[in-house]
Each structure stands twice: as C-alpha cells, then as structure tokens.
Design a protein around this motif. Structure first.
Motif, PDB file in Angstrom:
ATOM      1  N   HIS A  19     -20.632  43.260 -75.997  1.00 55.31           N
ATOM      2  CA  HIS A  19     -20.882  43.464 -74.567  1.00 55.31           C
ATOM      3  C   HIS A  19     -21.819  44.661 -74.394  1.00 55.31           C
ATOM      4  CE1 HIS A  19     -17.186  41.071 -74.231  1.00 55.31           C
ATOM      5  NE2 HIS A  19     -17.489  40.862 -72.967  1.00 55.31           N
ATOM      6  N   ALA A  38     -29.596  44.817 -66.062  1.00 55.21           N
ATOM      7  CA  ALA A  38     -29.065  43.566 -66.609  1.00 55.21           C
ATOM      8  C   ALA A  38     -30.076  42.440 -66.475  1.00 55.21           C
ATOM      9  CB  ALA A  38     -27.758  43.206 -65.908  1.00 55.21           C
ATOM     10  N   TYR A  61     -31.872  40.420 -69.501  1.00 53.08           N
ATOM     11  CA  TYR A  61     -31.739  38.966 -69.562  1.00 53.08           C
ATOM     12  C   TYR A  61     -33.116  38.291 -69.583  1.00 53.08           C
ATOM     13  CZ  TYR A  61     -29.778  34.346 -68.562  1.00 53.08           C
ATOM     14  OH  TYR A  61     -29.416  33.013 -68.633  1.00 53.08           O
ATOM     15  N   ALA A 107     -26.407  34.941 -73.327  1.00 52.86           N
ATOM     16  CA  ALA A 107     -25.874  36.069 -72.561  1.00 52.86           C
ATOM     17  C   ALA A 107     -25.448  35.609 -71.185  1.00 52.86           C
ATOM     18  CB  ALA A 107     -26.924  37.182 -72.437  1.00 52.86           C
ATOM     19  N   ILE A 142     -23.978  37.540 -67.346  1.00 52.28           N
ATOM     20  CA  ILE A 142     -23.664  38.761 -66.601  1.00 52.28           C
ATOM     21  C   ILE A 142     -22.249  38.602 -66.068  1.00 52.28           C
ATOM     22  CG2 ILE A 142     -24.274  40.254 -64.669  1.00 52.28           C
ATOM     23  CD1 ILE A 142     -27.164  39.266 -64.953  1.00 52.28           C
ATOM     24  N   THR A 167     -22.923  47.322 -64.355  1.00 51.34           N
ATOM     25  CA  THR A 167     -22.964  45.903 -64.715  1.00 51.34           C
ATOM     26  C   THR A 167     -22.523  45.753 -66.165  1.00 51.34           C
ATOM     27  OG1 THR A 167     -25.322  46.046 -65.304  1.00 51.34           O
ATOM     28  CG2 THR A 167     -24.791  45.260 -63.089  1.00 51.34           C
ATOM     29  N   MET A 177     -22.586  42.806 -69.473  1.00 52.29           N
ATOM     30  CA  MET A 177     -23.068  41.535 -70.006  1.00 52.29           C
ATOM     31  C   MET A 177     -22.346  41.205 -71.306  1.00 52.29           C
ATOM     32  SD  MET A 177     -27.179  42.028 -69.418  1.00 52.29           S
ATOM     33  CE  MET A 177     -27.557  40.271 -69.583  1.00 52.29           C
ATOM     34  N   TRP A 184     -22.764  38.997 -74.897  1.00 53.39           N
ATOM     35  CA  TRP A 184     -23.857  38.491 -75.720  1.00 53.39           C
ATOM     36  C   TRP A 184     -23.362  37.832 -77.003  1.00 53.39           C
ATOM     37  CZ3 TRP A 184     -29.002  39.420 -74.211  1.00 53.39           C
ATOM     38  CH2 TRP A 184     -29.186  40.341 -73.175  1.00 53.39           C
TER      39      TRP A 184
END
Length: 409
Positions: A189, A213, A217, A235, A237, A251, A253, A255
């Motif tokens: 993350h 983010a 991305y 990925a 969000i 934020t 994410m 992955w």
C-alpha cells in the motif's frame, strides 16, 4: 512402492472419500461458501474445519504458528512428512470467487483418504493438514514458512479450481492441470499525506493528497506501455477523500506488481516506485509504504506432477501435465515451492464460457454439485500422490532432486 498393494490403497482412498462425500459437501464446502471471510478473519472456517476433523477422531491444534485462524491436524508416526495445504479465505464483496471453499474441501478429502490408506498400509509416514489463512493478499503461507510449519517436509501439496473452459475443449478433454505455474508478485500500500484546505475559499493553502494518488495512477498507466507482456501492474485508490469542497489530506492506494520471477518483479518494482515517488514530489505530499509478504513464483516439481497425472489417469481423469507459459496470477504457495518440493495443481469446474476467476459468477459456480464432485476426484489423485511420496523412496528422492536441480521446468 515395493510390496505395497497400490490398488488396495486406491480402493481405500476412493471408499473413504466417497463415504465422506455428503459430509464434506454440507459440512465444509457449502458451509464455507455461505460464510465467506477475508484474510485473517476466517473464524467460522477455522471453527468449522477443526470441529469436522475432531469429530472424526483426529488430533487437531487450533490457532497454530502464531496465526489465530491457522490450524494443524496430524496423523501417522515417523517416516517422511507430507503437508497438505488448505485455503479457506474469500475475497472482499465477491466471496469465494476464487473457489477456496473447494480448495478446503479437496485438501480435507485428500487428508481423509490418505490417512485411511496409510493406516491400512501399516507403513510409516506422517500427514499434516495445515490450515493456511489469507492467501488473498495476506501471505499466510509466507508467515507459516517463517514459523516452521513446513520444516522437514518431503512435499507440500494442494490444488486450485479454475474454469474448465480454460483447460478443455471437445478435442482434448482435459479435466485438470498438474503444473499450475504462477508468477511472482510484490504487494503493498502507499499512503500520501498532504494538507487539508477549503477547496473553493483557499485552495492555495492545501496540499492535495488525491492529486498525488491520481498522478501515480496515471503515470503507471503510461509505464504499462513499456513493460513485458507477461508482467502486470494493478492499483486501486482505497481512500480518496470525503467531499469535493475539502482538499484531501490523506489517500491510500493498494498495489500489485507482478513478473514471472522474483528478479523480474524486483526490477519492475523499482520502476513503479520511481513513478509513485515522483507523484509525491510533484504534489508536495509525504509518502509512506506499507508492505505485505511478497509472493514468489510457483516452481512446479516434475516428479510430483508426473505422479499426479498417472494417478488421475488410473481413476479415468485426463490431466494436462504442464503449460509452457505460467498463469499470470500469483499465490503464496509459490513461497512454499521455494523451500520444499511442491505440487499446486488445478481442477476445472463447469462455468459459462465467459466466466473467469475473481468474478461473482465463478463464486456461484464454485457452489455447484458438479464443482464439488470434480474437487473430490482431484482429492483422490492427490491422496494417492501423498501415499506415493510417503511409501516410494525413489519418488521422494526424485522430487527432492527436481527441487534442488530442475527449478526451471
């Protein structure tokens, strides 16, 4: 296997699994399918499976190796050890869309069948049914390896369901795959931290974590043009803000970075991180990584796979030995295959032609009577594979040799 009566062992395996069919169907397969639980939260599955085994007279240890939802059941004494891995976690929102209810069922059936055959043989040998939580992203087997769950094992085995149409057509008739090779995966993350502000009144006072983010991305989307066909970057969000008139200060994410080998995954990860860190720099956000266990590529053991194909043929099933290209998915069973000779097969269950894994329609297919019967056929082959490893010195030696010297097969 010397003077061992192989047909008698096959008969013991078949009768034991057939006699347990309905109990496995209702008590394990359907019960787990109706109560999907995500990584490290598999309390219902843990209780259900351990009680099922205890009710059948097995000595069961709960919450083993430092994991609350792992368990261990053993039978036999002295001799070689084979570990049978049972998975039972589900995916968020879409339940058993990877069919882990079937994996648990096939592994438990394998244990029951092999235990009965081992007892009948009177030979030495040890079986361990190991509950392995959190395959879907949590890396349960990696933690179990570190805790010693596979120490001294001569082999570790399991099998995974997949849509039959991905294996079989009218001309080949394959019902399963012996060498289900998979690729390596880094899982982690990222957290971006900025500064909140009113998006209309004073946006210049904010540091927008959502921009970080989005930039990460988007740049990874461009990077995908320059990666190899058998590599993958995914990925999502997970946390992106609250309301549009407040600049997000946080934020997160999630992955996955995949490549056929760990070395390749390491190289790709460095390229991915460069884009993520550039996004943090460009937006002025702080960046934090939260890492999860890395999934190694799955090493298929030639001797174990050949034996499984032979045993499935003996019960009328036509199983494909291997495919040249690995499946572009990952499993923590790959980590196990790096430390002990391992078998990770696949059995094909009926689905509509357009259904794949990690799809709600595959979850529905995993609950059918047809899928249950297929997984028990696989269990019969795996139980005999277990017996061959325990009782056949030459096979055990060859499997170890493959593990040590033939890892590129």
């Amino acid at each position: 296997m010397g003077t061992i009566d192989v047909e008698r062992l096959r008969s013991a395996v078949k009768s034991t699994i057939d006699n347990a069919n309905q109990d496995l169907r209702k008590g394990i397969n359907q019960a787990l399918h109706e109560h999907p639980e995500t990584a490290y939260e598999e309390e219902f599955a843990h209780t259900t499976i351990t009680k099922f085994l205890e009710d059948r007279g097995f000595n069961v240890k709960r919450s083993t190796y430092g994991l609350a939802t792992s368990f261990e059941a053993e039978t036999g004494s002295s001799g070689r050890l084979v570990v049978i891995c049972a998975e039972y976690d589900a995916l968020p929102q879409i339940g058993h869309a990877c069919g882990h209810n079937l994996i648990a069922t096939s592994s438990i059936a394998t244990f029951l069948g092999a235990a009965a055959a081992l007892k009948q043989s009177g030979a030495s040998g040890r079986l361990r049914l190991l509950g392995t939580p959190a395959e879907e992203g949590g890396g349960g087997k990696a933690k179990l390896i570190d805790a010693g769950a596979f120490n001294d094992a001569s082999a570790a085995i399991m099998a995974h369901p997949m849509p039959k149409n991905q294996l079989s057509n009218e001309s080949n008739g394959w019902s399963g795959l012996a060498a289900m090779k998979m690729i390596a995966s880094h899982k982690f993350h990222t957290e971006f931290r900025g500064k909140t502000a009113h998006a209309a009144n004073e946006p210049w006072n904010g540091v927008n974590a959502l921009d970080a983010a989005v930039a990460a991305y988007s740049s990874i989307g461009l990077l995908r043009q320059q990666i190899k066909p058998d590599e993958r970057i995914h990925a999502v969000i997970e946390v992106g803000g609250t309301v549009p008139n407040v600049i997000p200060d946080y934020t997160r994410m999630n992955w996955n970075v995949r490549s056929p080998t760990i070395a390749g995954a390491d190289k790709l990860l460095s390229r991915v991180k460069a884009n993520i860190e550039a996004a943090a720099t460009a937006t002025g956000c702080e960046l934090n990584y939260i890492t999860a266990p890395t999934y190694s590529n799955m090493i298929a053991n030639k001797s174990l796979c050949n034996t499984y194909v032979s045993e499935m043929s003996a019960i009328g099933e036509k199983v494909l030995l291997w495919r040249e290209k690995p499946v572009t998915a990952s499993t923590d069973m790959g980590n196990v295959s790096q430390v002990v000779p391992s078998f990770h097969g696949a059995f094909g269950i009926p689905t509509a032609p357009d259904v794949a894994l990690h799809n709600p329609r595959f979850a529905a297919a995993a609950s059918t009577d047809e899928a249950h019967e297929v997984c028990l056929q696989c269990a019969k082959g795996m139980a005999m594979l277990v017996m061959q490893v325990l009782l056949d010195d030459e096979l055990a030696s060859n499997a170890r040799g493959d593990f040590e010297h033939d890892k590129d097969w």
